[in-house]
Design a protein around this motif. Structure first.
Motif, PDB file in Angstrom:
ATOM      1  N   GLY A 101      48.141  49.103  36.859  1.00 44.26           N
ATOM      2  CA  GLY A 101      47.367  48.025  36.261  1.00 44.26           C
ATOM      3  C   GLY A 101      48.295  46.981  35.685  1.00 44.26           C
ATOM      4  O   GLY A 101      49.523  47.082  35.828  1.00 44.26           O
ATOM      5  N   PRO A 102      47.744  45.977  35.000  1.00 45.16           N
ATOM      6  CA  PRO A 102      48.602  45.003  34.338  1.00 45.16           C
ATOM      7  C   PRO A 102      49.271  45.662  33.131  1.00 45.16           C
ATOM      8  O   PRO A 102      48.802  46.698  32.647  1.00 45.16           O
ATOM      9  N   GLU A 147      43.702  47.023  44.546  1.00 36.49           N
ATOM     10  CA  GLU A 147      44.510  46.150  43.670  1.00 36.49           C
ATOM     11  C   GLU A 147      43.695  44.977  43.138  1.00 36.49           C
ATOM     12  O   GLU A 147      43.998  44.420  42.087  1.00 36.49           O
ATOM     13  N   LEU A 148      42.661  44.627  43.876  1.00 33.16           N
ATOM     14  CA  LEU A 148      41.819  43.493  43.498  1.00 33.16           C
ATOM     15  C   LEU A 148      41.044  43.754  42.198  1.00 33.16           C
ATOM     16  O   LEU A 148      40.819  42.836  41.402  1.00 33.16           O
ATOM     17  N   PRO A 150      41.475  45.190  39.077  1.00 33.56           N
ATOM     18  CA  PRO A 150      41.889  44.720  37.741  1.00 33.56           C
ATOM     19  C   PRO A 150      42.069  43.200  37.683  1.00 33.56           C
ATOM     20  O   PRO A 150      41.908  42.601  36.626  1.00 33.56           O
ATOM     21  N   ILE A 151      42.389  42.607  38.836  1.00 29.67           N
ATOM     22  CA  ILE A 151      42.622  41.157  38.866  1.00 29.67           C
ATOM     23  C   ILE A 151      41.318  40.393  38.620  1.00 29.67           C
ATOM     24  O   ILE A 151      41.291  39.403  37.892  1.00 29.67           O
ATOM     25  N   VAL A 152      40.233  40.885  39.207  1.00 33.04           N
ATOM     26  CA  VAL A 152      38.938  40.181  39.047  1.00 33.04           C
ATOM     27  C   VAL A 152      38.112  40.735  37.892  1.00 33.04           C
ATOM     28  O   VAL A 152      36.987  40.294  37.652  1.00 33.04           O
ATOM     29  N   ASN A 171      50.920  41.300  42.976  1.00 28.98           N
ATOM     30  CA  ASN A 171      49.638  41.028  42.327  1.00 28.98           C
ATOM     31  C   ASN A 171      49.692  41.175  40.804  1.00 28.98           C
ATOM     32  O   ASN A 171      48.656  41.297  40.147  1.00 28.98           O
ATOM     33  N   GLY A 172      50.907  41.198  40.270  1.00 34.68           N
ATOM     34  CA  GLY A 172      51.061  41.259  38.813  1.00 34.68           C
ATOM     35  C   GLY A 172      50.684  42.590  38.200  1.00 34.68           C
ATOM     36  O   GLY A 172      50.327  42.679  37.021  1.00 34.68           O
ATOM     37  N   LEU A 173      50.755  43.648  39.001  1.00 34.57           N
ATOM     38  CA  LEU A 173      50.407  44.988  38.505  1.00 34.57           C
ATOM     39  C   LEU A 173      51.663  45.859  38.513  1.00 34.57           C
ATOM     40  O   LEU A 173      52.648  45.543  39.148  1.00 34.57           O
TER      41      LEU A 173
END
Length: 213
Positions: A101-102, A147-148, A150-152, A171-173
């Motif tokens: 996650g981030p 991966e999408l 946590p981003i959205v 993706n910044g994770l």
């Protein structure tokens, strides 16, 4: 003589496993034909049969005795939870199952907060958070690119397979916790192990000697 039947997870794993098998004299030329429409391949001389299956189906074929031996990833074995014997680690396709996650999600994990977890592996995720961490989570099953999530904002973290970690980075994770190491395993049907004990033991002994070299 009854066939010794192998269920192999389709794709790279089947190809790599066959290369290993060839080193101990088990060949199946038919399987190398890229254009073949056949589902079952036999080596009459050795009394062996092989078929390719979707990875998640391999443990099912083995549990119900449609295959004596299966070659499949540890992730699939854990997720499917079938009744079978895991007898050998082939060391192929090594990777890890991780909570990712981030960076901001680190704190949520350390404080054991109620969070949402997106994953293709709901059983593995549930087992990890419930039994190992005693953390209450809501698990969201996805089939595509997790991966999408946590981003959205669908979830705080994901549980997924990590090989190199480059997709995460892009993706910044990041990897926040490791759930378990993964690789390809040999699984055996419980009845087959009794009925075909000699042949299976012989196969495993030969395979083991190649792996240890």
């Amino acid at each position: 003589m009854r066939y010794l039947t192998f269920a192999m997870a389709k794709g790279r794993l089947a190809k790599d496993s066959l290369k290993l098998f060839e080193q101990i004299g088990i060949t199946c030329e038919e399987m190398k034909d890229k254009d073949t429409r056949k589902l079952i391949f036999t080596n009459e001389e050795l009394g062996m049969r092989f078929f390719l299956a979707k990875p998640s189906d391999v443990p099912t074929y083995v549990e119900y005795g449609a295959a004596d031996i299966g070659i499949v990833g540890k992730d699939t074995i854990l997720e499917e939870g079938r009744n079978l014997y895991e007898v050998m680690d082939l060391g192929l396709g090594k990777c890890r199952m991780c909570v990712c996650g981030p960076e901001s999600a680190k704190e949520l994990l350390s404080r054991n907060e109620i969070i949402r977890v997106a994953t293709k592996y709901p059983n593995i995720a549930k087992d990890y958070f419930t039994n190992k961490k005693n953390q209450t989570v809501e698990i969201i099953k996805l089939n595509g690119s997790v991966e999408l999530a946590p981003i959205v904002g669908l979830s705080e973290v994901i549980v997924d397979i990590v090989e190199t970690g480059s997709t995460l980075k892009e993706n910044g994770l990041m990897v926040l916790e490791e759930v378990c190491p993964l690789s390809a395993r040999v699984v055996v049907n419980q009845v087959s192990l009794r009925m075909q004990h000699e042949r299976i033991r012989d196969f495993l002994t030969k395979l083991g000697s190649v792996l240890n070299n």
